[in-house]
Design a protein around this motif. Structure first.
Motif: not given
Ligand code: UD2
Length: 312
Positions: A81, A84-85, A121, A141, A274-275
Protein backbone atom coordinates in the motif's frame (compact mmCIF):
# COMPACT_ATOMS: atom_id res chain seq x y z
CA UNK A 1 0.59 -34.75 -12.52
CA UNK A 2 0.02 -31.22 -13.82
CA UNK A 3 2.37 -28.42 -14.85
CA UNK A 4 1.92 -25.20 -12.88
CA UNK A 5 3.40 -21.82 -13.72
CA UNK A 6 3.94 -19.65 -10.64
CA UNK A 7 4.62 -15.98 -11.31
CA UNK A 8 6.50 -14.38 -8.44
CA UNK A 9 7.92 -17.75 -7.39
CA UNK A 10 10.68 -15.97 -5.43
CA UNK A 11 8.15 -14.38 -3.12
CA UNK A 12 7.06 -15.95 0.12
CA UNK A 13 3.65 -16.96 -1.21
CA UNK A 14 4.98 -18.11 -4.60
CA UNK A 15 7.75 -20.20 -3.05
CA UNK A 16 5.32 -21.74 -0.56
CA UNK A 17 3.02 -22.72 -3.43
CA UNK A 18 5.98 -24.28 -5.24
CA UNK A 19 6.91 -26.39 -2.20
CA UNK A 20 3.34 -27.62 -1.77
CA UNK A 21 3.02 -28.57 -5.45
CA UNK A 22 6.35 -30.41 -5.47
CA UNK A 23 5.30 -32.31 -2.35
CA UNK A 24 2.13 -33.36 -4.21
CA UNK A 25 4.21 -34.62 -7.13
CA UNK A 26 3.28 -31.87 -9.57
CA UNK A 27 5.65 -30.08 -11.96
CA UNK A 28 6.52 -26.47 -11.29
CA UNK A 29 7.74 -23.73 -13.57
CA UNK A 30 8.37 -20.31 -12.10
CA UNK A 31 9.22 -16.79 -13.12
CA UNK A 32 10.51 -13.91 -11.01
CA UNK A 33 12.46 -10.74 -11.67
CA UNK A 34 13.46 -10.48 -7.99
CA UNK A 35 12.14 -6.94 -7.68
CA UNK A 36 10.47 -7.99 -4.45
CA UNK A 37 11.12 -11.75 -4.43
CA UNK A 38 14.26 -13.35 -3.04
CA UNK A 39 16.54 -16.00 -4.58
CA UNK A 40 17.03 -17.51 -1.14
CA UNK A 41 13.35 -18.53 -1.01
CA UNK A 42 13.80 -20.96 -3.92
CA UNK A 43 17.47 -21.93 -3.41
CA UNK A 44 16.72 -25.34 -1.95
CA UNK A 45 14.13 -26.29 -4.63
CA UNK A 46 15.92 -24.77 -7.62
CA UNK A 47 17.04 -28.16 -8.95
CA UNK A 48 13.44 -29.43 -8.90
CA UNK A 49 11.74 -26.54 -10.69
CA UNK A 50 11.98 -24.99 -14.16
CA UNK A 51 12.95 -21.48 -13.10
CA UNK A 52 13.21 -18.59 -15.53
CA UNK A 53 14.36 -15.16 -14.46
CA UNK A 54 11.89 -12.91 -16.26
CA UNK A 55 9.66 -9.89 -15.79
CA UNK A 56 5.90 -10.33 -16.20
CA UNK A 57 6.00 -7.14 -18.29
CA UNK A 58 7.94 -9.10 -20.94
CA UNK A 59 5.15 -10.57 -23.07
CA UNK A 60 7.44 -12.82 -25.11
CA UNK A 61 8.89 -14.32 -21.93
CA UNK A 62 5.34 -14.87 -20.61
CA UNK A 63 4.32 -16.60 -23.86
CA UNK A 64 7.30 -18.94 -23.48
CA UNK A 65 6.58 -19.47 -19.79
CA UNK A 66 2.93 -20.43 -20.46
CA UNK A 67 3.71 -23.00 -23.18
CA UNK A 68 2.38 -26.43 -22.15
CA UNK A 69 1.15 -25.18 -18.77
CA UNK A 70 -2.05 -26.48 -17.13
CA UNK A 71 -2.51 -23.91 -14.36
CA UNK A 72 -1.10 -20.43 -13.76
CA UNK A 73 -0.84 -19.15 -10.18
CA UNK A 74 -0.26 -15.45 -10.69
CA UNK A 75 1.40 -14.08 -7.54
CA UNK A 76 3.91 -11.62 -9.01
CA UNK A 77 3.22 -8.09 -7.82
CA UNK A 78 4.56 -5.07 -6.00
CA UNK A 79 2.54 -5.86 -2.87
CA UNK A 80 2.53 -2.70 -0.83
CA UNK A 81 0.00 0.00 0.00
CA UNK A 82 2.59 2.68 1.00
CA UNK A 83 4.86 1.93 -1.96
CA UNK A 84 1.93 2.44 -4.33
CA UNK A 85 1.13 5.78 -2.68
CA UNK A 86 4.71 6.88 -3.40
CA UNK A 87 4.88 5.36 -6.90
CA UNK A 88 1.46 4.80 -8.47
CA UNK A 89 2.93 4.35 -11.97
CA UNK A 90 5.24 1.56 -10.82
CA UNK A 91 2.38 -0.09 -8.96
CA UNK A 92 0.14 0.10 -12.00
CA UNK A 93 2.79 -1.34 -14.32
CA UNK A 94 3.55 -4.36 -12.15
CA UNK A 95 0.08 -4.94 -10.74
CA UNK A 96 -2.12 -4.16 -13.76
CA UNK A 97 -0.03 -4.24 -16.97
CA UNK A 98 1.82 -7.30 -15.65
CA UNK A 99 -1.46 -9.10 -14.99
CA UNK A 100 -2.82 -8.34 -18.47
CA UNK A 101 0.40 -9.71 -19.99
CA UNK A 102 0.07 -12.92 -18.00
CA UNK A 103 -3.59 -13.25 -19.01
CA UNK A 104 -2.84 -12.72 -22.72
CA UNK A 105 -0.05 -15.30 -22.61
CA UNK A 106 -2.26 -17.77 -20.68
CA UNK A 107 -5.12 -17.28 -23.13
CA UNK A 108 -2.85 -17.82 -26.16
CA UNK A 109 -1.32 -20.95 -24.59
CA UNK A 110 -4.83 -22.27 -23.77
CA UNK A 111 -3.97 -22.96 -20.14
CA UNK A 112 -6.77 -24.60 -18.16
CA UNK A 113 -7.11 -21.97 -15.45
CA UNK A 114 -5.48 -18.84 -14.01
CA UNK A 115 -5.68 -18.25 -10.25
CA UNK A 116 -4.86 -14.73 -9.14
CA UNK A 117 -3.54 -13.18 -5.91
CA UNK A 118 -6.14 -10.45 -5.42
CA UNK A 119 -6.31 -8.32 -2.28
CA UNK A 120 -8.67 -7.54 0.57
CA UNK A 121 -7.65 -3.91 0.12
CA UNK A 122 -10.30 -3.77 -2.64
CA UNK A 123 -13.00 -3.38 0.04
CA UNK A 124 -11.53 -0.15 1.41
CA UNK A 125 -12.75 1.42 4.60
CA UNK A 126 -16.49 0.81 4.31
CA UNK A 127 -18.01 0.27 7.78
CA UNK A 128 -19.69 -3.09 7.14
CA UNK A 129 -17.91 -6.08 8.68
CA UNK A 130 -17.32 -8.82 7.75
CA UNK A 131 -16.56 -8.05 4.11
CA UNK A 132 -18.28 -10.29 1.60
CA UNK A 133 -17.72 -10.56 -2.12
CA UNK A 134 -21.12 -9.10 -3.11
CA UNK A 135 -20.23 -5.78 -1.48
CA UNK A 136 -19.36 -2.84 -3.69
CA UNK A 137 -15.57 -2.41 -3.62
CA UNK A 138 -14.20 0.94 -2.50
CA UNK A 139 -10.40 0.89 -2.94
CA UNK A 140 -8.36 3.67 -1.34
CA UNK A 141 -4.69 3.24 -2.30
CA UNK A 142 -3.32 2.94 -5.85
CA UNK A 143 -2.29 -0.61 -4.87
CA UNK A 144 -5.90 -1.48 -4.00
CA UNK A 145 -7.15 0.04 -7.27
CA UNK A 146 -4.58 -1.94 -9.25
CA UNK A 147 -5.46 -5.23 -7.54
CA UNK A 148 -9.16 -4.60 -8.14
CA UNK A 149 -8.58 -3.62 -11.78
CA UNK A 150 -6.74 -6.91 -12.28
CA UNK A 151 -9.69 -8.83 -10.83
CA UNK A 152 -11.89 -7.20 -13.44
CA UNK A 153 -9.42 -8.19 -16.16
CA UNK A 154 -9.64 -11.78 -14.97
CA UNK A 155 -13.42 -11.73 -15.17
CA UNK A 156 -13.22 -10.05 -18.57
CA UNK A 157 -10.89 -12.75 -19.92
CA UNK A 158 -13.36 -15.40 -18.78
CA UNK A 159 -16.28 -13.62 -20.39
CA UNK A 160 -14.57 -12.59 -23.63
CA UNK A 161 -12.21 -15.52 -24.28
CA UNK A 162 -13.51 -18.34 -22.09
CA UNK A 163 -10.21 -18.45 -20.15
CA UNK A 164 -11.12 -19.89 -16.73
CA UNK A 165 -9.98 -17.45 -14.07
CA UNK A 166 -10.34 -17.31 -10.28
CA UNK A 167 -9.45 -14.29 -8.12
CA UNK A 168 -8.53 -15.00 -4.51
CA UNK A 169 -8.80 -11.93 -2.31
CA UNK A 170 -5.99 -12.53 0.15
CA UNK A 171 -6.45 -11.06 3.62
CA UNK A 172 -2.99 -10.17 5.04
CA UNK A 173 -1.19 -13.44 4.37
CA UNK A 174 1.78 -14.06 6.65
CA UNK A 175 4.23 -16.83 7.45
CA UNK A 176 7.78 -18.11 7.00
CA UNK A 177 9.96 -16.46 4.32
CA UNK A 178 7.98 -13.20 4.21
CA UNK A 179 10.56 -10.46 3.68
CA UNK A 180 11.02 -8.41 6.86
CA UNK A 181 13.77 -6.16 5.52
CA UNK A 182 12.00 -3.45 3.54
CA UNK A 183 10.18 -0.44 4.98
CA UNK A 184 7.22 -1.78 2.93
CA UNK A 185 7.30 -5.26 4.47
CA UNK A 186 4.20 -6.75 6.02
CA UNK A 187 3.71 -5.81 9.66
CA UNK A 188 4.08 -9.31 11.13
CA UNK A 189 7.39 -10.10 9.39
CA UNK A 190 8.72 -6.75 10.66
CA UNK A 191 7.43 -7.08 14.22
CA UNK A 192 8.54 -10.70 14.66
CA UNK A 193 12.09 -10.15 13.42
CA UNK A 194 12.49 -6.97 15.48
CA UNK A 195 11.06 -8.45 18.66
CA UNK A 196 13.18 -11.61 18.31
CA UNK A 197 16.17 -9.26 18.44
CA UNK A 198 14.57 -7.54 21.44
CA UNK A 199 14.08 -4.37 19.37
CA UNK A 200 11.13 -2.01 19.54
CA UNK A 201 8.52 -2.13 16.77
CA UNK A 202 6.58 0.94 15.65
CA UNK A 203 2.81 0.86 15.44
CA UNK A 204 1.43 3.36 12.90
CA UNK A 205 -1.62 4.99 14.52
CA UNK A 206 -3.25 3.92 17.80
CA UNK A 207 -2.84 0.19 17.19
CA UNK A 208 -6.60 -0.37 17.26
CA UNK A 209 -6.68 -1.12 13.52
CA UNK A 210 -7.53 -4.77 12.96
CA UNK A 211 -6.70 -7.36 10.32
CA UNK A 212 -7.89 -10.83 9.39
CA UNK A 213 -4.30 -12.09 9.42
CA UNK A 214 -4.16 -15.34 7.45
CA UNK A 215 -1.46 -17.97 7.77
CA UNK A 216 0.24 -18.98 4.51
CA UNK A 217 -0.86 -22.65 4.58
CA UNK A 218 -4.48 -21.50 4.29
CA UNK A 219 -3.68 -19.45 1.20
CA UNK A 220 -1.79 -22.37 -0.36
CA UNK A 221 -4.76 -24.66 0.22
CA UNK A 222 -7.13 -22.12 -1.34
CA UNK A 223 -4.99 -21.93 -4.48
CA UNK A 224 -4.98 -25.71 -4.91
CA UNK A 225 -8.75 -25.83 -4.40
CA UNK A 226 -9.26 -22.95 -6.84
CA UNK A 227 -7.52 -25.03 -9.54
CA UNK A 228 -9.65 -28.12 -9.05
CA UNK A 229 -13.09 -26.73 -8.14
CA UNK A 230 -15.69 -27.18 -10.89
CA UNK A 231 -15.70 -24.31 -13.39
CA UNK A 232 -19.43 -23.84 -12.85
CA UNK A 233 -18.67 -22.74 -9.29
CA UNK A 234 -15.24 -21.12 -9.60
CA UNK A 235 -14.57 -19.67 -13.05
CA UNK A 236 -14.95 -15.92 -13.36
CA UNK A 237 -15.45 -15.67 -9.59
CA UNK A 238 -13.86 -13.74 -6.74
CA UNK A 239 -13.32 -15.36 -3.30
CA UNK A 240 -12.16 -14.11 0.07
CA UNK A 241 -9.23 -16.11 1.46
CA UNK A 242 -8.99 -15.44 5.18
CA UNK A 243 -9.84 -16.92 8.57
CA UNK A 244 -12.98 -15.00 9.51
CA UNK A 245 -11.40 -13.60 12.70
CA UNK A 246 -9.56 -10.36 13.34
CA UNK A 247 -6.92 -9.06 15.72
CA UNK A 248 -5.87 -5.50 16.41
CA UNK A 249 -2.19 -4.56 16.21
CA UNK A 250 -2.21 -3.94 19.97
CA UNK A 251 -3.52 -7.48 20.60
CA UNK A 252 -1.02 -8.89 18.12
CA UNK A 253 1.83 -7.06 19.83
CA UNK A 254 0.82 -8.61 23.18
CA UNK A 255 0.71 -12.10 21.67
CA UNK A 256 4.18 -11.57 20.23
CA UNK A 257 5.48 -10.40 23.60
CA UNK A 258 4.63 -13.88 24.89
CA UNK A 259 6.57 -15.54 22.05
CA UNK A 260 9.68 -13.34 21.82
CA UNK A 261 12.26 -11.90 24.24
CA UNK A 262 10.91 -8.34 23.82
CA UNK A 263 9.55 -7.01 27.11
CA UNK A 264 9.23 -3.28 26.32
CA UNK A 265 6.34 -1.30 24.85
CA UNK A 266 5.79 -0.50 21.17
CA UNK A 267 6.51 2.95 19.80
CA UNK A 268 3.46 4.72 18.37
CA UNK A 269 3.90 6.78 15.19
CA UNK A 270 1.62 8.65 12.77
CA UNK A 271 -1.03 6.73 10.84
CA UNK A 272 0.04 5.52 7.42
CA UNK A 273 -1.55 7.15 4.34
CA UNK A 274 -3.82 4.92 2.25
CA UNK A 275 -4.41 2.53 5.17
CA UNK A 276 -7.76 1.07 6.08
CA UNK A 277 -8.90 0.70 9.69
CA UNK A 278 -10.60 -2.68 10.00
CA UNK A 279 -10.50 -5.79 7.88
CA UNK A 280 -12.45 -8.98 8.46
CA UNK A 281 -13.67 -11.52 5.92
CA UNK A 282 -16.80 -13.52 5.44
CA UNK A 283 -15.37 -16.76 4.02
CA UNK A 284 -18.63 -18.58 3.34
CA UNK A 285 -18.42 -18.21 -0.44
CA UNK A 286 -15.01 -19.92 -0.61
CA UNK A 287 -16.24 -22.58 1.83
CA UNK A 288 -19.27 -23.38 -0.33
CA UNK A 289 -17.67 -23.20 -3.78
CA UNK A 290 -14.08 -24.32 -3.19
CA UNK A 291 -14.38 -26.43 -0.05
CA UNK A 292 -12.01 -23.96 1.63
CA UNK A 293 -11.60 -24.17 5.42
CA UNK A 294 -8.81 -22.39 7.26
CA UNK A 295 -6.69 -25.12 8.84
CA UNK A 296 -4.27 -22.96 10.82
CA UNK A 297 -5.64 -20.19 13.04
CA UNK A 298 -3.91 -16.89 13.72
CA UNK A 299 -2.21 -17.78 17.01
CA UNK A 300 -0.90 -21.11 15.75
CA UNK A 301 0.30 -19.42 12.55
CA UNK A 302 2.02 -16.76 14.61
CA UNK A 303 3.78 -19.41 16.71
CA UNK A 304 4.97 -21.27 13.61
CA UNK A 305 6.18 -18.07 12.01
CA UNK A 306 8.06 -16.92 15.11
CA UNK A 307 9.66 -20.37 15.32
CA UNK A 308 10.75 -20.21 11.68
CA UNK A 309 12.38 -16.79 12.06
CA UNK A 310 14.00 -17.90 15.30
CA UNK A 311 15.60 -20.88 13.56
CA UNK A 312 16.66 -18.96 10.46
C1 UD2 B 1 -2.74 -4.81 2.48
C2 UD2 B 1 -3.90 -5.80 2.30
C3 UD2 B 1 -3.36 -7.22 2.26
C4 UD2 B 1 -2.29 -7.37 1.19
C5 UD2 B 1 -1.19 -6.36 1.51
C6 UD2 B 1 -0.03 -6.39 0.53
C7 UD2 B 1 -5.69 -4.67 3.56
C8 UD2 B 1 -6.60 -4.77 4.73
N1 UD2 B 1 -4.82 -5.69 3.43
O1 UD2 B 1 -2.16 -5.07 3.73
O2 UD2 B 1 -4.41 -8.14 2.02
O3 UD2 B 1 -2.81 -7.17 -0.10
O4 UD2 B 1 -1.74 -5.02 1.50
O5 UD2 B 1 1.00 -5.60 1.03
O6 UD2 B 1 -5.74 -3.74 2.78
N2 UD2 B 1 1.98 -1.23 10.33
C9 UD2 B 1 2.55 -0.78 11.52
N3 UD2 B 1 3.91 -0.83 11.64
C10 UD2 B 1 4.72 -1.31 10.66
C11 UD2 B 1 4.12 -1.78 9.46
C12 UD2 B 1 2.75 -1.72 9.34
O7 UD2 B 1 1.87 -0.32 12.44
O8 UD2 B 1 5.95 -1.31 10.84
C13 UD2 B 1 0.51 -1.20 10.23
C14 UD2 B 1 0.00 -0.56 8.96
O9 UD2 B 1 -0.09 0.85 9.08
C15 UD2 B 1 -1.37 -1.24 8.84
C16 UD2 B 1 -1.14 -2.63 9.43
O10 UD2 B 1 0.05 -2.54 10.20
O11 UD2 B 1 -2.34 -0.57 9.60
C17 UD2 B 1 -0.94 -3.70 8.38
O12 UD2 B 1 0.00 -3.22 7.43
P1 UD2 B 1 0.67 -4.17 6.33
O13 UD2 B 1 1.56 -3.33 5.48
O14 UD2 B 1 1.23 -5.37 6.97
O15 UD2 B 1 -0.58 -4.71 5.51
P2 UD2 B 1 -1.88 -3.96 4.85
O16 UD2 B 1 -2.98 -4.02 5.83
O17 UD2 B 1 -1.50 -2.69 4.22
Amino acid sequence: MALYLITGIGGFIGSSLARALLAKGDQVRGVDNFSTGNRQNIAEILDRIDFREADILDLEAMHKACAGVDFVLHQAAIPSVPKSVLDPLGSNRANVDGTVNVLVAARDARVKRVVYAASSSAYGDTPTLPKHEAMKPDPISPYAVAKLASEHYLISFYRCYGLETVALRYFNIFGPRQDPSSPYSGVLAKFITLMLRAQQPTIFGDGEQSRDFTYIDNAVEANLQACTAPATRAAGQVFNVATGTRFTLNETFKLLQGMTPYTGQPKYGPERGGDIKHSLADISKAEAALGYKPKVDFEEGLRRTVEWYRRS
